[in-house]
Design an enzyme around this catalytic site. Structure first.
Site, PDB file in Angstrom:
ATOM      1  N   PRO A 114       0.857  -1.191   0.000  1.00 37.41           N
ATOM      2  CA  PRO A 114       0.000   0.000   0.000  1.00 37.41           C
ATOM      3  C   PRO A 114       0.890   1.238   0.000  1.00 37.41           C
ATOM      4  CG  PRO A 114       0.052  -1.018   2.190  1.00 37.41           C
ATOM      5  CD  PRO A 114       0.817  -1.918   1.272  1.00 37.41           C
ATOM      6  N   MET A 115       0.614   2.197  -0.889  1.00 41.64           N
ATOM      7  CA  MET A 115       1.414   3.429  -0.928  1.00 41.64           C
ATOM      8  C   MET A 115       0.503   4.619  -1.210  1.00 41.64           C
ATOM      9  SD  MET A 115       4.906   2.267  -2.924  1.00 41.64           S
ATOM     10  CE  MET A 115       4.098   1.156  -4.052  1.00 41.64           C
ATOM     11  N   GLN A 130      -6.632  -1.185   2.719  1.00 42.64           N
ATOM     12  CA  GLN A 130      -5.893  -0.901   3.950  1.00 42.64           C
ATOM     13  C   GLN A 130      -6.565   0.245   4.693  1.00 42.64           C
ATOM     14  OE1 GLN A 130      -2.156   1.233   4.612  1.00 42.64           O
ATOM     15  NE2 GLN A 130      -1.382  -0.680   5.478  1.00 42.64           N
ATOM     16  N   CYS A 166       2.580   3.059   9.920  1.00 39.93           N
ATOM     17  CA  CYS A 166       2.865   4.403   9.424  1.00 39.93           C
ATOM     18  C   CYS A 166       3.313   5.321  10.567  1.00 39.93           C
ATOM     19  CB  CYS A 166       1.630   4.987   8.729  1.00 39.93           C
ATOM     20  SG  CYS A 166       1.920   6.660   8.150  1.00 39.93           S
ATOM     21  N   HIS A 169       7.145  -4.880   7.925  1.00 42.96           N
ATOM     22  CA  HIS A 169       8.165  -4.014   7.335  1.00 42.96           C
ATOM     23  C   HIS A 169       9.381  -4.165   8.248  1.00 42.96           C
ATOM     24  CE1 HIS A 169       9.288   0.311   5.851  1.00 42.96           C
ATOM     25  NE2 HIS A 169      10.234  -0.555   5.650  1.00 42.96           N
ATOM     26  N   ASN A 197       8.611  -7.396   4.210  1.00 45.81           N
ATOM     27  CA  ASN A 197       8.593  -6.181   3.380  1.00 45.81           C
ATOM     28  C   ASN A 197       9.780  -5.285   3.738  1.00 45.81           C
ATOM     29  OD1 ASN A 197       7.116  -3.065   3.857  1.00 45.81           O
ATOM     30  ND2 ASN A 197       7.411  -3.845   1.807  1.00 45.81           N
ATOM     31  N   GLY A 216      12.782  -2.926   1.126  1.00 47.96           N
ATOM     32  CA  GLY A 216      14.031  -2.981   0.365  1.00 47.96           C
ATOM     33  C   GLY A 216      14.170  -4.153  -0.597  1.00 47.96           C
ATOM     34  N   GLY A 274       7.182  -2.436  -2.515  1.00 45.67           N
ATOM     35  CA  GLY A 274       6.575  -1.129  -2.761  1.00 45.67           C
ATOM     36  C   GLY A 274       7.297  -0.364  -3.840  1.00 45.67           C
ATOM     37  N   ARG A 275       8.338   0.382  -3.428  1.00 46.52           N
ATOM     38  CA  ARG A 275       8.981   1.328  -4.331  1.00 46.52           C
ATOM     39  C   ARG A 275       9.555   0.686  -5.591  1.00 46.52           C
ATOM     40  NH1 ARG A 275      12.304   3.772   0.551  1.00 46.52           N
ATOM     41  NH2 ARG A 275      11.997   1.604   1.158  1.00 46.52           N
TER      42      ARG A 275
END
Ligand SMILES: Cc1cc2nc3c(=O)[nH]c(=O)nc-3n(C[C@H](O)[C@H](O)[C@H](O)COP(=O)(O)O)c2cc1C
Length: 328
Positions: free
Chosen positions: A9-10, A62, A92, A163, A203, A205, A225-226
């Protein structure tokens, strides 16, 4: 539910248009929405905030919150709207999120989180999952993390996304919190080892197929994610290498299908740039990447861009495809 590979989720990234685009490249990954605060989901324009295309499925909503009544109401809404999973954000670190008592600061409140999860589980039949960090501030301790997870397990949660870095709640921006605290994959592996009955998704990297395979030998799934947002065609490599799927689309086919979607969406009032902004990385690492980005920024990223501007898109795409074929 297959959570072997999931897209993270981003906020401002994984909206419904991005998810539609990503799904064109992978049928196998699980997709997650941006975080939606419980109050927005309950009182906001639900169609605008929560609706999605059936093609995006499987997709999880989410949610951010710490009021058990609100969270259970949103879990039911998610189920009624056809989401496949509802995930609570416990990771977050932003100030705004802390002020509203959700996200990573809830790692300090295992009893409250456990009550919330329990209510959510009782209000819907779709899986309720949690996304959290491995610690916060000075607490990066396996026993703390393990007892936090066990508490949520007692409440009925079976799937955890970790994460693998702690959250620093004071003094770091959300962006710094994605890079500065060191990754500690070993802590996540240990969590899986000590709790073999739990589904543990790792999660942080992860950016290539080799990493994915390594993590999959220790955990049930990976979330990325990224690396996917910046290079969405990485999903095709994942389809090939992780899911053994031989039937994958070329970038040209992706663009063609997206154009059909764009045509429909523009008729419904969607702005061109709201869809196309997610495609900036389609040619990441390829010949033509700069040309693609320039084409998007000159023709399709302005707020008032209209569909006429999209008419040369396939020429750009076909030229890029040819240029890349000549060198391979
Ligand atoms: C732009 C951006 C927005 C994010 N928004 C959320 C969010 O809404 N909810 C969430 O749980 N995590 C959010 N994250 C964190 C990611 O889900 C993920 O945990 C993090 O980026 C680490 O994974 P990666 O290294 O594969 O990117 C966000 C990250 C980025 C870069």
């Amino acid at each position: 539910m297959n959570r072997k590979v999931a897209v993270a989720p981003m906020m401002d990234c994984t909206d419904r248009h991005d998810r539609f685009f990503l799904r064109l490249m992978s049928k196998s990954v699980m997709l997650y929405s941006e975080m939606v605060a419980t109050k927005s989901a309950i009182h906001g324009d639900r169609k605008k905030i929560l609706s999605f295309s059936p093609e995006e499925k499987p997709v999880a909503l989410q949610v951010g919150g710490s009021d058990k009544k609100e969270l259970s109401e949103v879990a039911k809404i998610a189920e009624d709207m056809g989401y496949d999973e509802v995930n609570i954000n416990l990771g977050c670190p932003s100030k705004k999120v802390q002020k509203n008592m959700f996200g990573a600061c809830l790692m300090k409140e295992p009893d409250l989180v456990s009550e919330c999860i329990n209510e959510m589980i009782h209000s819907c039949k779709i899986p309720v999952t949690a996304k959290t960090r491995i610690g916060f501030d000075d607490t990066e301790d396996f026993n703390y993390l393990n007892s936090f997870i066990l508490k949520l397990k007692e409440a009925g949660c079976k799937t955890f996304i970790l994460h693998a870095r702690k959250a620093i709640l004071k003094g770091l921006s959300p962006k710094q919190n994605l890079n500065i605290p060191k990754l500690n994959y070993e802590m996540v592996y240990k969590l899986k080892k000590e709790n073999p009955d739990l589904e543990i998704i790792i999660n942080g990297g992860i950016s290539n197929v080799g990493d994915i395979k390594k993590h999959l030998s220790k955990c049930n799934g990976v979330m990325i994610g990224r690396a996917i947002y910046q290079n969405p065609y990485f999903l095709v490599e994942i389809e090939k290498e992780i899911f053994n799927n031989k039937n994958y689309p070329t970038r040209e086919e992706v663009a063609e299908k997206l154009l059909d979607y764009l045509k429909k969406e523009v008729k419904l009032g969607t702005k061109l740039n709201h869809v196309m902004r997610h495609t900036v990385g389609l040619y990441h690492g390829q010949i033509g990447s700069k040309k693609w980005k320039r084409y998007l920024s000159e023709n399709m990223m302005a707020r008032d861009s209209d569909f006429q501007k999209a008419k040369h898109i396939m020429t750009i795409v076909q030229n890029n495809e040819k240029a890349n074929q000549t060198i391979t």
